[in-house]
Design a protein around this motif. Structure first.
Motif, short mmCIF file in Angstrom:
data_model
loop_
_atom_site.label_atom_id
_atom_site.label_comp_id
_atom_site.label_asym_id
_atom_site.label_seq_id
_atom_site.Cartn_x
_atom_site.Cartn_y
_atom_site.Cartn_z
N ASP A 101 -9.27 -1.45 2.29
CA ASP A 101 -8.43 -0.55 2.37
C ASP A 101 -6.57 -0.34 2.32
N ARG A 102 -6.66 -1.31 1.23
CA ARG A 102 -4.93 -1.36 0.62
C ARG A 102 -4.75 -2.08 -0.54
N GLN A 105 -2.15 -1.17 -2.73
CA GLN A 105 -0.81 -1.73 -2.09
C GLN A 105 -0.77 -3.04 -3.12
N PRO A 337 1.30 2.61 2.24
CA PRO A 337 1.23 1.45 3.53
C PRO A 337 1.66 0.94 3.95
N SER A 338 1.56 0.75 5.70
CA SER A 338 2.23 -0.07 6.12
C SER A 338 1.95 -1.45 4.55
N TYR A 341 -1.56 -5.68 8.24
CA TYR A 341 -2.72 -5.39 8.15
C TYR A 341 -3.42 -6.67 9.30
N HIS A 743 6.12 6.14 1.28
CA HIS A 743 5.58 5.96 0.61
C HIS A 743 6.16 5.34 -0.63
N SER A 796 -5.46 2.35 7.33
CA SER A 796 -5.87 2.10 5.85
C SER A 796 -4.76 2.43 5.27
N GLY A 797 -4.95 2.14 3.87
CA GLY A 797 -3.69 2.35 3.61
C GLY A 797 -3.64 3.86 2.37
N TYR A 804 -4.19 6.33 8.48
CA TYR A 804 -2.93 5.92 7.07
C TYR A 804 -2.07 5.37 8.21
#
Lengths: 838, 147
Positions: A101-102, A105, A337-338, A341, A743, A796-797, A804
């Motif tokens: 997912d990341r 990042q 992305p955040s 997670y 972003h 999701s990244g 997202y």
């Protein structure tokens, strides 16, 4: 024949043009990504257009590194719930899924931590890289590696996680790369335990890698010590501290009478900038923006640095159904992305759920079957600056306790895309590396400043996390924190059986009065470092009042025997304390409401200042109703409920008024030499300085006239009204504040604009790029655990995924989703299920 | 040359005289091959080459196509490859974006073109592919003319 020549000519032109185009579109000239490769639907960007309606992964995966089979359930927000048979498989899959997912990042954040951005972006980020390296983030990770690998818990946890990430990376071909790799045209690198530690030290830098030493030194030099303490008091008396004397009466301090045999040179030096004669104007912003690519140029001085984490827990005596409710909302610079997670690890039935950091195994903030925990930053100053006096321009020797001592030279090589390697010369002294020197300067900061940062010491926070995730009671919790050093946090604790507690945990040096608050002279400072024992850090367990809370405020009152300084903020603590005291018992919905509370407490204080200055209540009906704005100001003063709602027309005016007021009171004294000096904290201004009728700074030293507070209040309100009228957005607070979640690479199209309530000093602290990075509420009772959470982003990244930023709406509106605590028999709401076998 | 060209035109227009009947039939068969079978074959080869190898290998089949087409069909040697790869990239790209509800293409259109129309971004690839393969076909054609 002539015809043939012409044809030949046309052929060669067309053929060469074709070849040239193909080569151009397949390589990155002029720093452009290879356009042909990007646009190719078979391998390019469109491959990351994730199917919105069907899971894009196969229901069964075989990974030979697994020790047993495992199942992963994905909830409605597509967060993974990993059901594994052993620790190894759980952390292996956490690594695998975090990477899935990341990955980008994780890659960019660890690159930023290590100062390796120029490798992919070229010379424009060289200064950023040099700065990161001079901070010592990479060095800290390298030094911690042996310690981490010596502890079997952290070693196996990190190794399994690393293997999981690498298992995912090795399954990738170009076509599967996250879009950012394609756009920036580079390849993912293998993960390592070192990289996980980089991530940890990156967070340590974000949370403890700043210091007010220079502004404090300047302020003290300008004001003198008495006035300095008026503006920057050690213990603001009105502030609800985390651990007060009455609560901690049982406490014993073993080191409080220790004689620290070293003199502290407290006279601020006149710094001379070797290598340059010019006087540098001020701009000092060492506080790192979390987004690694925001290598900010000169920014205007901000009267308020963003700050905002809260956590509190109410015990059985304070809840309507005698349960325990723990609330936590760490605030950070927001990005996509955040940062977080969300994940659940269920290892043979033992379950841990909450927010994890991509790049680190385990849960950082969350709950297990017995306890819940959350963190806020301690804000204590653990980065100190020492001014180094060199003998001559060669910088070969510096003064240490009266003697000339040899400087160590180190060479740091930085690879730069498209350029030869850059070699940075680093001067090492006994106090640490020289951060600012002839070759590395920042406006307004004196030269030859060495840096000593607690985060650079070797530490094993991952080992602490391992134990914390498994803690069953307060004793386990305290035991787990023993090896936690930096960044110091206020660890909040709540247990199912009805206990609540808080511990400010970190490694702190034992300091003399005022030590570390100002820049020190290396020559006369002591190298001796003694540390406060961990069990003498502020902590509190089941206090009589029935609740514990922290919001980056002063941790203790004056009874605490050890000196510390820091960047403390009090308004949120004041508000939370006020609300928690206001009622006998609370329920879950009220706690959610408090977490999203947008009440503007300081505006009430500003009105108090006005009342006092004008000696009556009628001030809001006469003196302050400025011409042409009577109706609006009437509502502003008399009917506004002080809520910073997203569309209210008043917050912007209140903010503008305060800013103008602070400038008119303090600028003449603090900013006269264009030095870097912070304004006093808002609560000090409104609850101490301006209420003090003898406060000397009111008078403008640049005018012959003696100003009084009334005049300043009126003139600043006029300035504010002028600015307010000139700004088309001012009538809508959210449009005025213009919050945007950018972003990480600052690609505008991948960011999102936010419409939400809140202001930097409300409990729901929200600034232009700063806010609640994670909100969690856990209700623990004998029979059940009910948990809710949200964060401004998604699982999701991938900007091409429906997950997202799917939680942003919910987060904006102050809503939550249930944090599922799943096991194999209870999984009816799973979005899809993926099984893994070896 | 000139004669053959005229005859060919006649055949295609269906106005050939009796003496050209054999050629006309040949021409009709060639029509199916030229416009249906061959484009499909080209498409598949292109898809295969760029799926399994590199995207830029997609010019190869069209270069060969250009070499094999009639010397007189200069325009066709450009347009047929153009249309083929435009369709391939366009259709596949559209499919990928469609099943994604255009989430990504909306953002990419903003990123690359500062536009809110995802189809503008979606059109970029097919136009580029069309131009490149068209050029490849035409280059093949020019080469054949040289021989």
């Amino acid at each position: 024949m002539r015809l043939l020549t012409r044809q030949k000519y046309i052929f060669f032109v067309t053929f060469s043009l074709l070849m040239a185009l193909l080569i151009f579109l397949n390589s990155n000239f002029f720093n452009l990504p290879p356009l042909g490769t990007l646009l190719d639907p078979f391998h390019g960007l469109l491959q990351q257009a994730e199917d919105t309606h069907h899971p894009s992964t196969s229901p069964h995966l075989q990974l030979p590194q697994l020790q047993d089979s495992a199942t992963v359930l994905f909830d409605a927000q597509r967060h993974p719930h990993i059901l594994a048979q052993n620790d190894h498989d759980a952390y292996f899959l956490q690594g695998y899924l975090s990477a899935r997912d990341r990955l980008w990042q994780m890659d960019i954040q660890t690159r930023a931590a290590a100062g390796r951005i120029s490798e992919i972006l070229g010379p424009s980020t060289l200064e950023f890289d040099r700065k990161q390296r001079r901070k010592g983030i990479a060095n800290a990770a390298r030094k911690s590696l042996p310690l981490v690998m010596a502890d079997s818990n952290s070693a196996s946890m990190l190794q399994a996680y690393t293997d999981g990430v690498n298992a995912f990376i090795s399954s990738l071909s170009y076509k599967d790369y996250p879009v950012e790799f394609k756009l920036l045209n580079y390849h993912p690198e293998n993960w390592s335990v070192y990289k996980s530690l980089l991530m940890l030290k990156y967070m340590a830098d974000d949370l403890s890698g700043y210091s007010n030493d220079l502004p404090n030194t300047n302020a003290r030099k300008t004001l003198g010590i008495d006035r300095y303490r008026q503006l920057y008091p050690d213990f603001p008396i009105y502030s609800p501290v985390i651990v007060s004397n009455e609560n901690a009466h049982y406490w014993h301090f073993n080191l409080k009478d220790i004689d620290l045999h070293f003199p502290i040179q407290m006279t601020p030096t006149d710094f001379h900038n070797e290598g340059s004669d010019e006087l540098v104007p001020y701009n000092y912003q060492l506080k790192n923006q979390f987004s690694p690519l925001s290598i900010s140029a000169a920014s205007t001085p901000n009267p308020e640095a963003p700050n905002g984490s809260n956590n509190w827990a109410v015990g059985p005596s304070k809840t309507t159904d005698s349960s325990v409710i723990l609330c936590g909302d760490p605030h950070l610079h927001l990005s996509l992305p955040s940062l977080w997670y969300e994940v659940q690890l269920n290892i043979k039935g033992a379950s841990f759920t909450g927010a994890s950091l991509p790049g680190l195994p385990g849960i950082i903030i969350g709950f297990n079957d017995s306890i819940a925990w959350s963190l806020t930053n301690s804000e204590r100053d653990v980065r100190d600056w020492y001014h180094i006096e060199f003998k001559d321009a060669t910088q070969g020797e510096y003064k240490l306790q009266g003697k000339w001592t040899k400087t160590q030279f180190a060479f740091d090589t930085i690879s730069i895309k498209g350029k030869p390697i850059y070699i940075d010369t680093i001067l090492q002294t006994a106090f640490g590396r020289v951060f600012y020197d002839r070759s590395f300067r920042e406006e307004g900061v004196p030269n030859n400043m060495a840096i000593r940062w607690m985060g650079e010491q070797a530490s094993n926070e991952v080992g602490a996390l391992y134990l914390l995730n498994r803690a069953q009671d307060y004793a386990d919790f305290q035991e787990a924190l023993q090896q936690y050093q930096c960044p110091a946090q206020n660890f909040l604790f709540a247990a199912r059986r009805g206990d609540i507690g808080i511990q400010q945990q970190g490694k702190f040096q034992l300091l003399k009065q005022d030590e570390g608050e100002f820049i020190q002279e290396a020559d006369t400072s002591s190298l001796v470092q003694i540390y406060i024992p961990f069990n003498e850090n502020p902590h509190l367990f089941n206090p009589a009042c029935g609740y514990v809370m922290s919001a980056n405020q002063q941790p203790t009152d004056i009874f605490y025997p050890y000196f510390y300084s820091g960047d403390f903020h009090n308004y949120r603590a004041l508000r939370i304390d006020e609300v928690l005291k206001s009622k006998a018992r609370f329920n879950l919905a009220e706690m959610m409401q408090l977490q999203n509370d947008a009440y503007n407490l300081w505006f009430g204080d500003l009105k108090n200042v006005c009342r006092k200055a004008f000696h009556n209540e009628d001030v809001f009906k006469h003196q302050l109703l400025r011409k042409g704005h009577e109706a609006f100001l009437g509502k502003f003063f008399n009917t506004w409920n002080q809520q910073n709602t997203l569309d209210n027309p008043y917050t912007a005016l209140a903010k503008l008024w305060y800013e103008a007021l602070v400038k008119s009171v303090y600028d003449d004294e603090l900013k006269k030499d264009q030095q870097i000096i912070d304004y006093p904290k808002k609560d000090v201004v409104l609850r101490l300085n301006l209420l003090d009728s003898n406060f000397a700074l009111i008078d403008n030293i640049n005018t012959k006239k003696k100003e009084n507070l009334r005049e300043l209040l009126i003139s600043s309100l006029d300035i504010a009204l002028e600015k307010y009228d000139a700004n088309a957005n001012a009538k809508n607070w959210s449009s005025y504040r213009q919050t945007k979640i950018a972003h990480i690479a600052k690609l505008d199209a991948f960011g999102i604009n936010i419409q939400a309530a809140g202001e930097l000093n409300s409990v729901n602290a929200l600034g232009a790029d700063f806010g609640a990075s994670w909100r969690m509420i856990v209700k623990l009772s004998k029979n059940t655990i009910e948990a809710y959470g949200t964060y401004p982003g998604g699982a999701s990244g991938n900007p091409g995924s429906a997950y997202y930023c799917n939680q942003v709406k919910e987060w904006e509106q102050g809503k939550y989703h249930a944090l599922q605590h799943w096991n194999l028999h209870n999984r009816k709401d799973a979005l899809f299920i993926q099984t893994f076998s070896k | 040359m000139i004669l053959g060209y005229t005859q060919g035109k006649r055949v295609n227009n269906g106005i050939g005289k009796g003496g050209n009947r054999r050629k006309k039939q040949k021409g009709q068969r060639a029509f199916w091959i030229e416009w249906i079978i061959l484009p499909i074959l080209l498409l598949l080869t292109q898809a295969g080459l760029q799926y399994f190898f590199f995207w830029w290998l997609m010019v190869l089949p069209y270069l060969i196509y250009g070499l094999l087409t009639d010397k007189r069909e200069g325009t066709r040697s450009f347009w047929l490859p153009f249309v083929c790869s435009f369709l391939l990239w366009g259709a596949y790209g559209f499919y990928l974006s469609y099943q994604n509800d255009h989430i990504l293409t909306n953002k990419l259109a903003m990123l690359f073109l500062k536009s809110e129309h995802p189809y503008l971004f979606l059109a970029l690839g097919p136009i580029l592919a069309g131009l490149l393969t068209g050029m490849a076909g035409y280059t093949g054609h020019l080469f054949k003319k040289l021989l």
